[in-house]
Design a protein around this motif. Sequence first.
Motif, PDB file in Angstrom:
ATOM      1  N   VAL A 108      27.897   1.523 102.751  1.00 28.02           N
ATOM      2  CA  VAL A 108      29.067   2.194 103.318  1.00 28.02           C
ATOM      3  C   VAL A 108      29.653   3.211 102.345  1.00 28.02           C
ATOM      4  N   THR A 109      29.843   2.796 101.094  1.00 23.75           N
ATOM      5  CA  THR A 109      30.363   3.720 100.086  1.00 23.75           C
ATOM      6  C   THR A 109      29.431   4.903  99.890  1.00 23.75           C
ATOM      7  N   ALA A 110      28.127   4.659  99.925  1.00 21.07           N
ATOM      8  CA  ALA A 110      27.148   5.733  99.755  1.00 21.07           C
ATOM      9  C   ALA A 110      27.278   6.760 100.865  1.00 21.07           C
ATOM     10  N   LEU A 111      27.439   6.314 102.111  1.00 24.05           N
ATOM     11  CA  LEU A 111      27.573   7.252 103.225  1.00 24.05           C
ATOM     12  C   LEU A 111      28.891   8.005 103.159  1.00 24.05           C
ATOM     13  N   GLU A 112      29.943   7.339 102.737  1.00 23.26           N
ATOM     14  CA  GLU A 112      31.225   8.019 102.580  1.00 23.26           C
ATOM     15  C   GLU A 112      31.140   9.121 101.528  1.00 23.26           C
ATOM     16  N   GLU A 113      30.515   8.806 100.399  1.00 26.17           N
ATOM     17  CA  GLU A 113      30.370   9.793  99.333  1.00 26.17           C
ATOM     18  C   GLU A 113      29.423  10.922  99.752  1.00 26.17           C
ATOM     19  N   LEU A 114      28.400  10.586 100.531  1.00 23.23           N
ATOM     20  CA  LEU A 114      27.485  11.603 101.038  1.00 23.23           C
ATOM     21  C   LEU A 114      28.247  12.626 101.878  1.00 23.23           C
ATOM     22  N   TYR A 115      29.101  12.139 102.753  1.00 23.83           N
ATOM     23  CA  TYR A 115      29.893  13.031 103.608  1.00 23.83           C
ATOM     24  C   TYR A 115      30.758  13.965 102.763  1.00 23.83           C
ATOM     25  N   HIS A 116      31.480  13.413 101.802  1.00 23.29           N
ATOM     26  CA  HIS A 116      32.369  14.236 100.983  1.00 23.29           C
ATOM     27  C   HIS A 116      31.580  15.211 100.111  1.00 23.29           C
ATOM     28  N   TYR A 117      30.414  14.785  99.636  1.00 22.57           N
ATOM     29  CA  TYR A 117      29.589  15.677  98.824  1.00 22.57           C
ATOM     30  C   TYR A 117      29.152  16.895  99.635  1.00 22.57           C
ATOM     31  N   ILE A 118      28.658  16.648 100.844  1.00 25.24           N
ATOM     32  CA  ILE A 118      28.160  17.751 101.666  1.00 25.24           C
ATOM     33  C   ILE A 118      29.300  18.668 102.109  1.00 25.24           C
ATOM     34  N   LYS A 119      30.467  18.094 102.375  1.00 22.95           N
ATOM     35  CA  LYS A 119      31.615  18.916 102.767  1.00 22.95           C
ATOM     36  C   LYS A 119      31.992  19.885 101.663  1.00 22.95           C
ATOM     37  N   GLY A 120      31.637  19.576 100.431  1.00 24.71           N
ATOM     38  CA  GLY A 120      31.956  20.448  99.304  1.00 24.71           C
ATOM     39  C   GLY A 120      30.961  21.577  99.102  1.00 24.71           C
ATOM     40  N   LEU A 121      29.877  21.582  99.885  1.00 29.02           N
ATOM     41  CA  LEU A 121      28.872  22.634  99.759  1.00 29.02           C
ATOM     42  C   LEU A 121      29.255  23.852 100.595  1.00 29.02           C
ATOM     43  N   SER A 122      28.520  24.935 100.423  1.00 31.88           N
ATOM     44  CA  SER A 122      28.792  26.170 101.156  1.00 31.88           C
ATOM     45  C   SER A 122      28.732  25.939 102.659  1.00 31.88           C
TER      46      SER A 122
END
Length: 216
Positions: A108-122
């Motif tokens: 769950v934490t991994a998917l949450e962090e994945l979402y926030h990481y991608i939102k920070g991309l172009s």
Amino acid sequence: MDRVNLICMILFLCSSFFAGAEPVDIIVLVDTSISMESCFHDVTSFLLDDLLATQVSHRDTLHLLQFSDVPVHEKTQTITGDYSIATIIKEILFLREKVILGKYTDVVTALEELYHYIKGLSLSREKRIYLITDMIHDPPAESPYADRDPALVKYALSRSTRMIRSQEGWYVLASYLPKNTNISPELFSGHGRVSGSNAPLFTGVYLTTGKDTDHL
């Protein structure tokens, strides 16, 4: 011919064929918990011989992340030639060493962090996301999802996948190794906005072979 030269040659041919194609972000999240040890050779083969050799083009940017007890960003590399390919290959091969150390799995934490990481991309680039995991959720004691009611964990997992599925221009391929029947497949199925269309976002693909292999 070594693997680096072979992959570079394939990328050169692909980049010539798709000369006008816009570069994309390719995000790979790999489960490196100990439960993945028995199938990690398949994972490595998929990343090197399939993903890197045939699905990554010149000027694409590859983001490599891994998780066990916590998610970790390993490497971001734009594909430009031999050195960039060799760098990514080294990082992928090094993931095998980390499987031995991954005692827990906080999906769950991994998917949450994945979402926030991608939102920070172009925002201007298409996103292609590869999730490779056995989906065994076994978080460490310090995780906010440790010792929680299974229904709450399932809700949190569903919430994270909905957040990812709702994003326009995000294409997600979820690969499960090995098959885990304890996770409901509908968490990774459904439809969302992809480049303005109603195309499926999550497709379960088991990289293992056998009579019990299913396609979600």
